[in-house]
Design an enzyme around this catalytic site. Structure first.
Site, short mmCIF file in Angstrom:
data_model
loop_
_atom_site.label_atom_id
_atom_site.label_comp_id
_atom_site.label_asym_id
_atom_site.label_seq_id
_atom_site.Cartn_x
_atom_site.Cartn_y
_atom_site.Cartn_z
N LYS A 40 0.84 -1.20 0.00
CA LYS A 40 0.00 0.00 0.00
C LYS A 40 0.87 1.25 0.00
CE LYS A 40 -2.01 2.41 3.25
NZ LYS A 40 -1.78 3.75 2.67
N ILE A 62 3.16 6.45 13.99
CA ILE A 62 2.38 5.38 13.36
C ILE A 62 3.13 4.05 13.48
CG2 ILE A 62 1.35 4.57 11.18
CD1 ILE A 62 -0.14 6.93 12.40
N SER A 118 6.19 7.47 9.90
CA SER A 118 6.47 8.22 11.12
C SER A 118 6.63 7.30 12.33
CB SER A 118 5.32 9.20 11.38
OG SER A 118 4.12 8.48 11.55
N GLU A 131 10.86 1.20 9.79
CA GLU A 131 11.87 2.21 9.46
C GLU A 131 11.19 3.55 9.69
OE1 GLU A 131 13.56 4.97 8.13
OE2 GLU A 131 13.37 4.28 6.06
N GLU A 143 11.03 15.81 14.82
CA GLU A 143 11.27 15.69 13.38
C GLU A 143 10.33 16.64 12.64
OE1 GLU A 143 10.19 11.96 11.40
OE2 GLU A 143 12.06 12.13 10.27
N CYS A 149 13.89 10.82 5.91
CA CYS A 149 14.01 10.36 7.30
C CYS A 149 15.43 10.55 7.82
CB CYS A 149 13.56 8.92 7.42
SG CYS A 149 14.38 7.84 6.25
#
Ligand code: ADP
Length: 503
Positions: free
Chosen positions: A201, A258, A255, A276, A407, A310
């Site tokens: 997805k 999540i 993130s 990750e 972040e 990231c």
């Protein structure tokens, strides 16, 4: 670099190929076929360079997710993929890479339209990176050997013990919007090489290159049901994938917030999970460097992909003796990194991916100013319809500020001074993240000392964000669980079975 002509924020016309692709009806790719959703719900997709909706995609229902998982489950269980000779799996994965290569220009354009990144960057980084992930992992299909093991407590020759490496099963793979095609290929490549089947997805903001990739799946020769690509929201479709009892493994990039939720949600069915997640990567500049060379490197570390990376070098630590020079050098790159529409051939940076991301990044800049930070570069957004934010450097910051701790995922770097190696190592590690770090010095000993002291999954020396399919990538601390790429990347899709036979 010194071109001061005003920027035209008007997005260019799309190619015929892109227009044709965008005019398709929303569909899902299940069992090697384009199929309609079980309901009518769709999601609008925008071009962030103009803020305009360019097409709609399926907002997958629970039934749609179940159908995709069932296709992957059947394809795994009947062995149509796992059971192929490794050479066939390797060839089919490489064939997908060949097809991607043949359509490279179209993929770069679609990525640029969908994500906002400059087409030139997509062509130089994203598409070749995706191809490289497929080709590197394809070779592993034929190298997944177990080993013969002499048991510890039994006489030699009494039993025959060995291990087998087997694919973990059906993988649910959920990817973010910052490198959509690259992340999709980075996820599917090891799963396929291991013999897994999968449901992928893409992020709801940037689904287009994954959908275009689906066109190539059957042509490459994958049996039906091996690769299924569905679109939808994370909290609905993504959530169902993560909790689905017929899914054996979840691989997520996104993130930290999540990622933690997904880790919890995968627990009830004890899925294998790799995550990750976010970062707040330090870039350390030692006093011995040639500042004129290094400052553009530090700027690139944060402003590439508009900071939506990231591993973006979002905390800059420059030695006190060169701090002002470094900031001047970074600020001098402003014209180079000024955001432009993604199809402008002069663009090195584009808009942010969405209005939501724009508001978030501008909110952080405002919070930084309120907390007492000074703006040494940018700090504002050009007046335009898309989601452009000017590259920004904040100074006079302290470790308590949200701009230093959290972040931002935008073109915003906070710069701090330091005096010695131990102090900067401590400051670099003063974060809940640990994904990447850059060290710039000519002193080999200092380089190795800092590489050892900094707690992060990757440390770059005199460069930043260099990624290679052969080198493991992942996070310490709250930046993730597990490693992708390299041998470790394929391990994440394998089970180890011990076989013990009494002779
Ligand atoms: P960002 O905050 O950068 O948009 P997210 O971590 O929210 O990134 O999203 C990354 C990916 O995770 C996207 O594909 C998104 O749809 C998906 N996602 C978001 N929430 C969930 C969830 N609760 N379960 C599974 N997937 C999710």
């Amino acid at each position: 670099m010194n071109d001061m002509t005003p920027i035209d924020y008007q997005q260019s016309a799309y190619s015929m190929a892109a227009k044709t692709f965008l005019s398709r009806a929303p569909k899902l790719f299940i069992d090697n076929e384009w199929t309609a959703s079980s309901h009518d719900a769709t999601i609008g997709v925008e071009d962030p360079s103009s803020g305009r909706e360019i097409c709609r995609i399926v907002d997958a229902s629970d039934r749609d997710v179940d159908r995709a998982v069932a296709a992957a489950r059947t394809a795994f269980d009947d062995g149509r993929w796992t059971g192929l000779p490794p050479i066939r799996r390797e060839r089919i994965i490489n064939r997908l890479a060949d097809l991607l290569e043949a359509h490279a220009d179209e993929f770069a354009e679609i990525e640029a339209i969908d994500n906002g990144k400059p087409k030139g960057m997509a062509a130089a980084v994203d598409v070749p990176g995706a191809i490289s992930q497929l080709r590197f992992m394809a070779g592993w299909a034929s190298k997944l050997n177990g080993e013969v093991i002499q048991p510890y407590t039994m006489p030699t020759g009494a039993v025959f013990g060995y291990t087998l490496r087997e694919p973990v099963g059906v993988a649910a793979q959920i990817v973010p919007w910052n490198f959509p095609l690259l992340m999709a290929c980075l996820k599917i490549a090891p799963a396929l090489a291991a013999g897994c089947t999968l449901v992928l997805k893409p992020a709801e903001q940037t689904p287009l290159t994954a959908l275009r990739l689906a066109d190539l799946v059957a042509e490459a020769g994958f049996p039906a049901g091996v690769i299924n690509i569905i679109t939808g929201y994370g909290h609905t479709a993504g959530d169902r994938m993560v909790k689905h009892p017929d899914v054996d493994k979840v691989a997520f990039t996104g993130s930290t917030e999540i990622g933690k939720l997904i880790n919890r949600n995968a627990t009830d069915t004890l899925k294998h999970v790799t995550l990750e997640l976010g970062g707040k990567s330090p870039v350390v500049i030692m006093p011995d460097v040639d500042v004129a060379q290094v400052a553009p490197g530090a700027a690139g570390a944060i402003f590439f992909n508009s900071g939506q990376v990231c591993i973006a070098g979002s905390r800059l630590f420059a030695h006190r003796s060169i701090f002002d020079q470094v900031i001047e050098g970074v600020a001098a790159t402003a014209p180079f990194w000024a955001p432009r529409p993604s199809l402008d051939p002069q663009a090195h940076a584009g808009p942010l991916v969405s209005k939501e991301q724009f508001d978030r990044v501008m909110g952080y800049i405002e919070a930084g100013k309120r907390d007492g930070a000074s703006v040494a570069m940018g700090g504002d957004a050009p007046v335009a319809d898309g989601y452009y934010v000017n590259p920004t450097v904040l100074v006079d910051v302290n470790p308590q500020m949200s701009v230093v701790r959290e972040e931002i995922f935008g073109p915003v770097v906070v710069a701090q001074r330091f005096d010695d190696l131990d102090e900067v190592a401590k400051a670099a590690n003063d974060t809940c993240f640990g994904l990447g770090a850059g060290v710039w010095t000519k002193d080999v000993a200092v380089m190795h000392k800092l590489a050892a002291k900094i707690k992060s999954g990757t440390v770059w020396g005199n460069c930043h964000a260099v990624i290679d399919a052969a080198l493991p990538f992942g996070g310490f601390k709250e930046s993730g669980i597990g490693r992708e790429q390299g041998r470790q990347g394929i391990e994440a899709y394998l089970e180890t079975k011990s076989v013990i036979i009494q002779l």
